[in-house]
Write an enzyme that holds these catalytic residues in place. Structure first.
Site, short mmCIF file in Angstrom:
data_model
loop_
_atom_site.label_atom_id
_atom_site.label_comp_id
_atom_site.label_asym_id
_atom_site.label_seq_id
_atom_site.Cartn_x
_atom_site.Cartn_y
_atom_site.Cartn_z
N HIS A 63 0.84 -1.19 0.00
CA HIS A 63 0.00 0.00 0.00
C HIS A 63 0.88 1.25 0.00
O HIS A 63 1.96 1.28 0.61
CB HIS A 63 -0.94 -0.01 1.20
N ASP A 65 1.02 4.13 1.41
CA ASP A 65 1.52 4.82 2.61
C ASP A 65 2.68 4.08 3.26
O ASP A 65 3.22 4.54 4.27
CB ASP A 65 0.39 5.06 3.60
N HIS A 139 -4.19 -8.10 6.39
CA HIS A 139 -4.60 -6.76 5.98
C HIS A 139 -5.53 -6.88 4.77
O HIS A 139 -5.68 -7.98 4.21
CB HIS A 139 -3.37 -5.91 5.67
N ASP A 211 0.45 -2.92 9.01
CA ASP A 211 -1.01 -2.87 9.07
C ASP A 211 -1.56 -4.29 9.22
O ASP A 211 -1.25 -5.17 8.41
CB ASP A 211 -1.58 -2.26 7.80
#
Length: 318
Positions: A63, A65, A139, A211
């Site tokens: 992802h 971020d 996740h 995450d």
């Protein structure tokens, strides 16, 4: 020997003026390991004085971020005439995508960038007296995994008083005994290491989840970690949102920390909805966990303590 953790980015997917996207810098006696590299990571490294030489980057998942800081960091290193190879460790299926980031816009760095896909449950890096192991996390819509930095056991404490009682002369013989070598005295007596050296002492353990939902694999990653850095994106009043997006609440992170026997719990990946006040996440974690639970600020540092209280570090954040 110190392990200093610097929280470079503690925010969620959307950065705020106070929290950048995910990045964690671990300095283990001068060796710097970077875990995730969200947008702006290189500036955070400069801002918080962590040093810029990183040999290994560990990516939890793809992802944005967690990876969008890679192109800028790579190019800055190249502009600074870096020659040392960089190793990037990431989940299976990541190599092609990460190569695209490394070579964003057709850029080709002048130093080697080696990308290693690593399966969960294996060793990503073997150091001289530590290793970084992987574990599977959960996740949304992506393959993800966390990392556990596990030090080897240390030698037991040397009993100087007992050594002198046995007639060992002060000096090099002490060091040889502490390193496991028997010493013969002038009168022919042999002093063995086990007579003057205590039991082996455990090394330190640091676990970083990235995450994730709360999963058993995090508990199993390390027995009684000295620091667990766990996703705590939301407070419990948004537990449904946490489940739907593949994240954890502060309470869920605390329950995992309690089950793992963690000494300290750092709550990260804080949603932008808590930009002004993350205390609801911190309070609910503290209520469910007997150890120290805290929401670090960007730039905050934490010295990982030895489990037995020995060594150079006492533990704590600054």
């Amino acid at each position: 020997m110190s392990i200093r953790v610097t929280f470079l980015g503690t925010g969620g997917a959307v950065p705020t003026t106070e929290r950048g996207p995910s990045a964690l810098l671990v300095n283990r006696e001068g060796e710097r390991l970077l875990f995730d590299c969200g947008e702006g990571t290189q500036r955070q490294m400069m801002r918080f004085g962590t040093g810029f030489t990183v040999s290994h980057l560990f990516v939890t998942h793809l992802h944005g971020d967690h990876v969008l800081g890679i192109p800028g960091l790579i190019q800055t290193w190249d502009f600074n005439d870096r020659e040392e190879a960089l190793a990037i460790h990431a989940p299976p299926g990541s190599k092609r995508h990460l190569r695209s980031l490394v070579e964003a816009g057709g850029y080709r760095p002048g130093f080697p960038v080696n990308i290693h896909e690593v399966k969960p449950g294996t060793v990503a890096l073997s150091g001289d007296d530590y290793e970084v192991r992987t574990f599977e996390t959960e996740h949304r819509n992506v393959r993800s995994m966390g990392y556990a930095l596990l030090e080897d056991d240390r030698r037991g404490r040397f009993d100087r008083e007992r050594a002198e009682e046995l007639g060992v002369p002060v000096g090099p013989a002490f060091g040889r005994l502490h390193e496991g070598e028997a010493v013969e005295l002038d009168d022919g007596t042999v002093v063995r290491p086990e007579q003057v050296v205590g039991d082996a002492r455990p090394g330190r353990k640091l676990v970083y989840t990235g995450d994730t939902r709360p999963v058993d694999a995090t508990v199993e990653a390390a027995d009684e970690p000295d620091l667990l850095v766990h996703d705590a994106t939301f407070a419990s009043d948004r537990a449904d949102r946490a489940r739907g997006t593949g994240h954890s609440t502060g309470r869920e992170a605390a329950e995992i920390a309690a089950r793992a026997g963690a000494k300290h719990l750092a709550l990260t990946h804080i949603s932008s909805r808590y930009a002004g006040d993350a205390s609801p996440i911190e309070r609910e974690a503290q209520a469910a966990f007997d150890g120290e639970a805290f929401v670090p600020d960007d730039g905050q540092k934490f010295e990982v303590p030895y489990p037995d209280g020995g060594g150079d570090t006492e533990g704590g954040s600054e």
